[in-house]
Enzyme design. Sequence first.
Site, PDB file in Angstrom:
ATOM      1  N   GLY A   1     -50.786  81.077 -68.549  1.00  0.00           N
ATOM      2  CA  GLY A   1     -50.841  80.420 -69.855  1.00  0.00           C
ATOM      3  C   GLY A   1     -52.212  80.341 -70.482  1.00  0.00           C
ATOM      4  O   GLY A   1     -52.435  80.808 -71.604  1.00  0.00           O
TER       5      GLY A   1
ATOM      6  N   GLY B   1     -45.798  81.146 -64.166  1.00  0.00           N
ATOM      7  CA  GLY B   1     -45.562  80.926 -62.740  1.00  0.00           C
ATOM      8  C   GLY B   1     -45.191  82.189 -61.981  1.00  0.00           C
ATOM      9  O   GLY B   1     -45.644  82.409 -60.857  1.00  0.00           O
TER      10      GLY B   1
ATOM     11  N   ARG C   1     -41.692  85.655 -76.902  1.00  0.00           N
ATOM     12  CA  ARG C   1     -40.704  85.952 -75.858  1.00  0.00           C
ATOM     13  C   ARG C   1     -39.457  86.614 -76.439  1.00  0.00           C
ATOM     14  O   ARG C   1     -38.830  87.457 -75.783  1.00  0.00           O
ATOM     15  CB  ARG C   1     -40.338  84.675 -75.103  1.00  0.00           C
ATOM     16  CG  ARG C   1     -41.444  84.255 -74.145  1.00  0.00           C
ATOM     17  CD  ARG C   1     -41.125  83.018 -73.353  1.00  0.00           C
ATOM     18  NE  ARG C   1     -42.058  82.887 -72.238  1.00  0.00           N
ATOM     19  CZ  ARG C   1     -42.142  81.816 -71.456  1.00  0.00           C
ATOM     20  NH1 ARG C   1     -41.340  80.781 -71.670  1.00  0.00           N
ATOM     21  NH2 ARG C   1     -43.006  81.769 -70.477  1.00  0.00           N
TER      22      ARG C   1
END
Length: 399
Positions: free
Chosen positions: A357, A380, A39
């Site tokens: 995921g 999500g 990330r």
Amino acid sequence: MTQFKTLDDMPQEIGGKRVLVRVDLNVPMADGVVTDRTRIERVVPTISELSRRGGKVILLAHFGRPKGKVVEEMSLSPVAQALEEELDHRVDFASDCIGEAAKKEIDEMTSGDVLLLENTRFHPGEEKNDPDLAKAMAANGDMYVNDAFSAAHRAHASTEGLAWLLPAYAGRSMQAELEALEKGLGAPAKPVVAIVGGAKVSTKIDLLQNLVKKVDALVIGGGMANTFLAAKGVEVGKSLCEHDLADTANAIMSEAASAGCAIVLPVDGVVAREFKAGADSETVDIENVPADAMILDAGPATVEKINGWIDHAATLVWNGPLGAFEIEPFDAATVAAARFAAEQTVAGKLVSVAGGGDTVAALNHAGVADKFTYVSTAGGAFLEWMEGKELPGVAALSA
């Protein structure tokens, strides 16, 4: 698709301007050290570009779930070092994301500097999208950039409230994600095939109902497939199965038929009596699952069928594995289909967009994550986009 402004729409001259950048630095940590920098790597291009253009780059991010309280273990301070290493640029740190602590550090910044502010979720107003908190954040900036697609499905102060208070733009990572998703389902090249796997139908009802209206074929795998098979009257033995959702499964299959979407279910399965690595297993026709066995993977005939659909497709959207991929030999179907999709993508025959995921882990396990057109790490937000829902953090960037 919502038209959104990017860094290309920002004034070229931003020397000395304070640019508030919402990033996702919610990274895995162990003993104060970041264990996966994916990330961080994704937001480096935006931070570097804004710094090169002379902006004062002020980073907003959350970490963990401190529930509006200051929790020392959830400080972003240790992340600053990893970010500094990835950027190859000094990163300063402020002990709060608003107020005097933030203002003092920001006032000392010069053009090109990078400053990381403390965890936005230390304030209870963050997750409540408190307008006063958003205004306090906006006081520290001249413009706003959102580069955190993974948090875009949440209407929080730093992801949505703030975006309406300052000129707002999508960062490079957000831009890449939105453009990839547009190719996946927004305005895709047809035919479109979706693969949806995972354990339970109950967690993906909205997703399945949206997809049958948008794709030409929907491949259902993993434990979810057992629920659909059982709804059709197939005996699935001791397999994971939500028998109480038979009516829902039948309704989705009926909607698919009305929309001209093919539902692709397993025709054979790999079964075992126990769920463990190296367990004795056999491949059986889906109509012949032993009463004392569990389906733990799709069989080779099913993989051949899935690959036939992938071969026919121009666009593939993938969420969820086809079997219990974490345990050998029940990873075979996921690996085989993923590798075939990767081959088609590399050959220029397929646009492949994957996310969620388990999906990212499965594609990494198959060694092909870097060969797909785009792999989203957003979880999500990716799922809500697949469900056809408007994401507040994206809507706030509309041009």
